[in-house]
Write an enzyme that holds these catalytic residues in place. Structure first.
Site, PDB file in Angstrom:
ATOM      1  N   CYS A   1      28.426  -8.890 -30.445  1.00  0.00           N
ATOM      2  CA  CYS A   1      29.782  -8.347 -30.588  1.00  0.00           C
ATOM      3  C   CYS A   1      30.667  -8.904 -29.473  1.00  0.00           C
ATOM      4  O   CYS A   1      31.821  -9.291 -29.687  1.00  0.00           O
ATOM      5  CB  CYS A   1      29.768  -6.823 -30.475  1.00  0.00           C
ATOM      6  SG  CYS A   1      28.638  -5.989 -31.596  1.00  0.00           S
TER       7      CYS A   1
ATOM      8  N   CYS B   1      30.345  -7.729 -39.851  1.00  0.00           N
ATOM      9  CA  CYS B   1      30.299  -8.561 -38.644  1.00  0.00           C
ATOM     10  C   CYS B   1      28.899  -9.119 -38.438  1.00  0.00           C
ATOM     11  O   CYS B   1      28.724 -10.302 -38.146  1.00  0.00           O
ATOM     12  CB  CYS B   1      30.687  -7.730 -37.411  1.00  0.00           C
ATOM     13  SG  CYS B   1      32.466  -7.613 -37.133  1.00  0.00           S
TER      14      CYS B   1
ATOM     15  N   CYS C   1      36.458  27.010 -45.538  1.00  0.00           N
ATOM     16  CA  CYS C   1      36.140  27.293 -44.136  1.00  0.00           C
ATOM     17  C   CYS C   1      37.255  26.836 -43.198  1.00  0.00           C
ATOM     18  O   CYS C   1      37.623  27.531 -42.267  1.00  0.00           O
ATOM     19  CB  CYS C   1      34.853  26.602 -43.714  1.00  0.00           C
ATOM     20  SG  CYS C   1      33.396  27.172 -44.607  1.00  0.00           S
TER      21      CYS C   1
ATOM     22  N   CYS D   1      36.289  22.302 -48.723  1.00  0.00           N
ATOM     23  CA  CYS D   1      36.498  22.140 -47.274  1.00  0.00           C
ATOM     24  C   CYS D   1      37.437  23.239 -46.795  1.00  0.00           C
ATOM     25  O   CYS D   1      37.249  23.843 -45.733  1.00  0.00           O
ATOM     26  CB  CYS D   1      37.126  20.784 -46.970  1.00  0.00           C
ATOM     27  SG  CYS D   1      36.221  19.370 -47.601  1.00  0.00           S
TER      28      CYS D   1
ATOM     29  N   HIS E   1      34.507 -10.366 -29.381  1.00  0.00           N
ATOM     30  CA  HIS E   1      35.503  -9.331 -29.118  1.00  0.00           C
ATOM     31  C   HIS E   1      35.709  -9.006 -27.640  1.00  0.00           C
ATOM     32  O   HIS E   1      36.613  -8.257 -27.293  1.00  0.00           O
ATOM     33  CB  HIS E   1      35.155  -8.072 -29.920  1.00  0.00           C
ATOM     34  CG  HIS E   1      35.234  -8.313 -31.407  1.00  0.00           C
ATOM     35  ND1 HIS E   1      36.424  -8.573 -32.034  1.00  0.00           N
ATOM     36  CD2 HIS E   1      34.271  -8.380 -32.361  1.00  0.00           C
ATOM     37  CE1 HIS E   1      36.197  -8.762 -33.338  1.00  0.00           C
ATOM     38  NE2 HIS E   1      34.898  -8.651 -33.555  1.00  0.00           N
TER      39      HIS E   1
END
Lengths: 285, 109, 140
Positions: A201, A246, A104, A101, A205
């Protein structure tokens, strides 16, 4: 204005859970500062696109003081074991091109700000990409290395490392322009009820955050803290692993980590946290 | 053989003589309790760090016996008193016979 | 009373009610045995020894505890509701600046965490803290 739909989970436990709710129904007022240095935004005005929520909160604000404390110091936070491991991998060449990594990108500090804007539209590829997809693109095309498993340890560690240098910066994913259709798809998924329990969801939430699901204090399901070290499984967990968990918990067949559905969902859920600080790797229960 | 075991310690680089310094240690280790079963219902054998010691210039600071009730990635925090410049040695003993050691220098003025 | 399924349910909700108001049913003989073995049955007094732990643990896998044992040469920690009650034994050396230590432990259920300290004069002190361990939902 948000509406709270109370969920009657086990009437026999009603007395106990009412007691618990009275004790700590909403997010607490604690301030998150990591290493006495990085000040985190854990509460912000909801982005305009959110119609039913006025204020957004980091999941950190829903956790107990003891769990919160573990994230406040990098030494106490066990997630940093894997961040350190990834820092070594960052410097290590892999693949046919002899690149690491660092070949670059030089120092990982050059990744500052990156976590905050992913998932992000990639013009050349003509798709919305997550950080994991971008890492594997580098591995395959720049390094000539084997791609990592989407939610495997190597990948999640690397995402945690890249995330760690953006801590404190506000999440700011773009949802307009070419990313919009993916974002819309993610939004549809967010409000789709899945599984035998027929839960979306949003049911947990958005409608019910602050309440307790059994004895667990429901958060807004923000993903600004991912990857997250969970006390439950004592390892780093990726966003897509969490999504999978979930949806499994709704007793549905789930989508695969890295699937187009989860990429779209990640963009949408990330956009619900626009304005909160990047916290990953965070600590949750 | 436990894999991926990596100790971490946090010790201040400097202190004044006689000062109490706070030390934190963490080692990545599964701490397999011996209570869990695998998918086939067989008990997964116990494999833990069973002892941790911290010494300074050859004298003991703390000596801990660990049981399977210590959490994954064992963490300890404690205080040492340092009278002179020297070296802390931290040692973890694994059930499998492995011994992991880490040292840290501290300059005392 | 005949132990029918219904009666069992009544019993377990009674136990649940008891635990939710902070009264634990009698248990912990295994921990008591191990403590007696350690102290040789000597009388234990309350002293400066203290143990602190969260009242409610979000996850029993990782529960932070702190012990403080001024004047102790050794502190043994037990969890009376774990399948094996012993947790850890701390011995403080000559360079310990204080006889305080913190660690993270596993608790299988709501129970008492007990510290037994052996003092320099050979006497024993005892301190304990009750930790309610939540079963958890899905963690989010």
């Amino acid at each position: 204005m948000r509406t709270k739909t109370s969920m009657r989970l086990g009437v026999g436990l009603a007395a106990a859970s009412v007691f618990a709710m009275a004790a700590c129904a909403d997010p607490d007022d604690d301030q998150l500062v990591v290493n006495e240095e990085i000040e985190m935004i854990t509460e912000a005005a909801a982005p305009d696109h959110m119609e039913r929520v006025r204020t957004i909160y980091s999941g950190w604000r829903f956790r107990s003081d003891e769990t919160q404390a573990v994230q406040m110091d990098d030494f106490d936070n066990p997630a940093m074991i894997w961040v350190d491991a990834a820092a070594e991998v960052w410097e290590t060449a892999d693949g046919t091109e002899g690149n690491s990594c660092a070949s670059c990108h030089e120092s990982v500090d050059s990744m500052e700000g990156v976590r905050a804007v992913y998932p992000k539209w990639n013009e050349a590829a003509g798709e919305v990409r997550t950080l994991e997809m971008q890492v594997n693109d580098c591995r395959e095309n720049q390094m000539g290395a084997e791609p990592w498993k989407y939610d495997g340890g190597d990948m999640t560690n690397m995402v945690a490392l890249i995330s760690s240098v953006s801590r404190g910066l506000p999440v700011n994913v773009a949802i307009d322009g070419p990313a919009q259709s993916t974002w819309e798809q993610g939004k549809d998924l967010y409000y789709t009820r899945f599984g035998q329990l027929e839960l979306s969801c949003a049911n947990c939430h958005e409608d019910s955050y602050g309440l307790h699901i059994r004895s667990d204090h429901l958060s807004q399901g923000q993903i600004n803290g991912f990857p997250t070290y969970r006390l439950k499984n004592t390892k780093l967990n990726s966003v897509h692993s969490r999504f999978k968990g979930c949806i499994r918990d709704t007793r549905a067949h789930t989508f695969a980590p890295g699937s187009p559905e989860f990429v779209a969902l990640e963009l949408y859920v990330a956009s619900r946290g626009n304005g909160l600080s990047v916290e990953g790797p965070s600590v949750r229960n | 053989m436990a894999t991926g075991v990596k100790p971490r310690v946090k010790v201040p680089k400097t202190a004044s003589a006689g000062e109490a310094v706070t030390i934190k240690t963490l080692i990545s280790h599964k701490m397999e309790s011996g209570q869990r079963k695998d998918d086939d219902g067989n008990i997964i054998p116990r494999s833990i760090i069973n002892r941790f010691t911290a010494d300074f210039n050859g004298q003991n600071v703390i000596d801990v016996t660990l049981e399977p009730a210590i959490s994954t990635n064992p963490f300890f925090e404690f205080e040492a008193i340092v009278a002179e410049t020297g070296t802390f040695t931290f040692t973890w003993y694994d059930d499998d016979g492995s011994v992991y050691e880490e040292t840290k220098e501290i300059e005392v003025s | 009373m005949e132990l029918t399924r219904r009666n069992m349910m009544v019993l377990s909700s009674a136990a649940l009610a008891a635990s939710s108001i902070g009264v634990l049913p009698a248990m912990a003989s295994l921990a008591d045995e191990q403590i007696a073995e350690l102290t040789g049955g000597a009388e234990m007094v309350e002293g400066e020894l203290s143990i602190s732990a969260p009242e409610i643990a979000e996850n029993g896998n990782t529960v932070p505890i702190d012990i403080s044992a001024p004047g102790a040469v050794m502190v043994a920690v037990f969890a009376d509701g774990n399948p094996t009650p012993a947790v850890a034994t701390f011995k403080f050396g000559p360079l310990a600046a204080s006889h305080d230590a913190s660690t993270r432990i596993r608790l299988a259920a709501t129970q008492n965490v007990i510290a037994i300290a052996q003092m320099q004069d050979g006497t024993f002190q005892r301190a304990s803290a009750e930790v309610k361990v939540t079963i958890g939902g899905c963690g989010g």
